[in-house]
Design an enzyme around this catalytic site. Structure first.
Site, PDB file in Angstrom:
ATOM      1  N   GLU A 150      -4.324   6.880   5.764  1.00 46.81           N
ATOM      2  CA  GLU A 150      -4.649   5.609   4.798  1.00 46.81           C
ATOM      3  C   GLU A 150      -3.954   4.890   5.710  1.00 46.81           C
ATOM      4  OE1 GLU A 150      -4.277   6.220   0.468  1.00 46.81           O
ATOM      5  OE2 GLU A 150      -3.673   8.207   1.252  1.00 46.81           O
ATOM      6  N   LYS A 165      -1.463  -0.693 -13.760  1.00 46.99           N
ATOM      7  CA  LYS A 165      -2.013  -0.519 -12.908  1.00 46.99           C
ATOM      8  C   LYS A 165      -3.720  -0.670 -12.477  1.00 46.99           C
ATOM      9  CE  LYS A 165      -2.122   1.009  -8.158  1.00 46.99           C
ATOM     10  NZ  LYS A 165      -2.144   0.356  -7.626  1.00 46.99           N
ATOM     11  N   TYR A 192       0.557  -1.508   0.153  1.00 44.14           N
ATOM     12  CA  TYR A 192       0.159   0.245  -0.176  1.00 44.14           C
ATOM     13  C   TYR A 192       0.808   0.985   0.166  1.00 44.14           C
ATOM     14  CZ  TYR A 192      -3.773   2.612   0.285  1.00 44.14           C
ATOM     15  OH  TYR A 192      -5.537   3.698   0.904  1.00 44.14           O
TER      16      TYR A 192
END
Length: 504
Positions: A373, A434, A339
């Site tokens: 996040e 992506k 991430y």
């Protein structure tokens, strides 16, 4: 919980002149709880630590200083080299020793994933890591300072005064969030103070030959993965994309035995074949978890509860991860993810013009703070500890400052990362375009369908998502409801009804 987790994954701490009790904590994070009561520099320190079985490693005390830390440091060897004599063996003790040498500037030396609460004489230091990846919140009045790693824990401490150097938390009057890469220095008696920046995203750009750039990226990411892998068997979340696959491949390279990998999808959308390709290539012990679309959407309140974010786009990114962490089961695991790679590399942008790409990277790096996040509560609601090598301080410095032509090259996004992993990943993975986790799992389309099914036209869906997330935030953070008590479908319907009512 497991010894593979940090000594503490969260805390609530209060320092005050009297001996009154701090707020009663209600964390999203799972774990054992250790209560701490002691006197420091003539003041009362009370704390609750969320831990995995060894909370003493999260605290250290000197003559007039006490240190509490949630999370972990990744450059311990370098930090210990700065000290003479007996070398501390815990992160909290290491920070305490460094404070005696460097003072508040200690935090400019640390590379880690942590939040810290330090009582030092008449002052309290509240410190976040460079990325604010362990959020830290504070409520302060003259004579009392209370801080916690989850804002909801401070919902009953709403009498705090304004703190100019910190961000107010929506709908929680008196509660503020300490910025990323910051030490907030507060005077206990006054409840006010100043901020010291310890890190900022680099704005300069380096011009490097292709080979040198590729080597720098590979070396920085290898070090970050090795530092986070722990001594047991790491678990890596993979989607089959370049980011998570890179972390998995490097983690596998640190082990003589195979690592564990896991991927998540729904009955409508998944990236299982792509993830399986990587797992087979690495020889990992791989697991696929299918979450039904209805169960995924049922976790919306849990994602808001853990992340404490009101941004619907961020919640969409985090929802599939929340569902995955809750679905893992078992004892607490150390989990590595890919991430965050898109932010310094501009991976979510499709600009072929380099100035626009570099501008997008600069904006994203300047605005990530406060979005939460990477909040550890996202995995800790399942009892796990997640860590993100792409947001290692050295990795961020390396990736962000590369000139844009190394990020978009030969028609490929994130070219320098793909080139750096060319010898350890399948070719199909290296060239795969992506796809965001929210797209690959079908989260975005499912959330949109939930709203259109409630009667909203397509043009009002995004605004409605924002209103839904805000209402969920009010219920699970501000009002203190457990996510299981929230009727998400009813919230969506109320928002849709308000949006479609004719204006009088």
């Amino acid at each position: 919980m497991s010894a593979e987790l940090p000594a503490a994954t969260g805390f609530l701490a209060t320092v005050r002149q009297d001996a009154a009790s701090p707020p009663r904590p209600a964390f999203a994070s799972l774990g054992y709880r250790a209560e701490l009561r002691e006197k420091v520099a003539g003041r009362q320190l009370a704390a609750t630590l969320i831990h995995a079985g060894a909370p003493d490693g999260a605290r250290a005390q000197g003559r007039d200083t006490a240190v509490l830390i949630a999370g972990e440091l990744y450059n311990r060897a370098e930090l210990r080299s700065l000290l003479s004599g007996d070398v501390p063996d815990t992160d909290a003790a290491l920070v305490l020793a460094l404070l005696g040498v460097y003072g508040v500037h200690t935090f400019r030396l640390l590379n880690g994933r942590f939040a810290a609460f330090i009582v030092k004489g008449e002052r309290v230091l509240l410190a976040t890591d460079h990325a604010g990846s362990v959020p830290l919140y504070v409520a302060a009045v003259p004579g009392r300072i209370t801080a916690a790693t989850e804002a909801k824990v401070l919902r009953t401490a709403l009498d705090g005064t304004a703190i100019a150097a910190a961000r107010p938390v929506p709908w929680l009057p008196g509660v503020h969030q300490v910025p990323a890469g910051t030490v907030l220095e507060l005077a206990v008696d006054a409840g006010t103070g100043t901020a010291h920046r310890t890190w900022a995203p680099p704005l300069f750009r380096r011009i490097l030959p292709e080979g040198e750039a590729v080597e720098a990226v590979r070396a920085a990411l290898e070090r970050a993965v090795r530092a986070r892998a722990g001594t047991g068997t790491p678990l890596v979340v993979i989607s089959g994309g370049i980011d998570s696959s890179s972390v998995a491949a490097l983690a596998a390279g640190t082990r003589r035995t195979r690592i564990d990998t896991v991927s998540m999808g729904t009955e409508e959308h998944n990236e299982f074949p792509q993830a399986r390709l990587v797992a087979d290539h690495l020889g990992s012990a791989h697991r696929e978890i299918t979450v039904s679309t209805s169960d995924l959407l049922r976790r919306l309140p849990h994602a808001v509860w853990a992340a404490e974010s009101t941004d619907p786009d961020i919640i969409e990114y985090l929802l599939p991860l929340t569902a995955l962490y809750l679905g893992l089961g078992g004892t607490g695991r150390r989990i590595l993810t890919g991430y965050g790679a898109d932010i310094p590399l501009g991976g979510m942008h499709r600009e072929n013009q380099l100035p626009e790409l570099d501008s997008a990277v600069a904006v994203d790096m300047a605005t990530f703070d406060g979005l939460n996040e990477m909040a550890p509560a996202l995995s800790a609601i399942g009892g796990h500890w997640s860590t993100h090598p792409f947001w290692d301080r050295a990795v961020l410095d390396t990736l962000t400052c590369l000139e844009a032509g190394l990020k978009r090259r030969y028609g490929q996004d994130k070219w320098v990362l793909r080139a750096a992993m060319g010898d350890i990943l399948p070719h199909q993975t290296l060239i795969r375009p992506k796809l965001g986790v929210h797209e690959g799992s079908g989260t975005t389309s499912a959330f949109s369908r939930l709203l259109t099914g409630a009667g909203l036209p397509d043009g009002q869906v995004h605004q409605a998502k924002r209103l839904v997330v805000q209402e969920l935030f009010r219920q699970v953070v501000v009002d203190g409801l457990h996510p299981d008590e929230v009727d998400c479908v009813a919230v969506v319907q109320r928002v849709a009804d308000r949006q479609t009512q004719p204006v009088p």
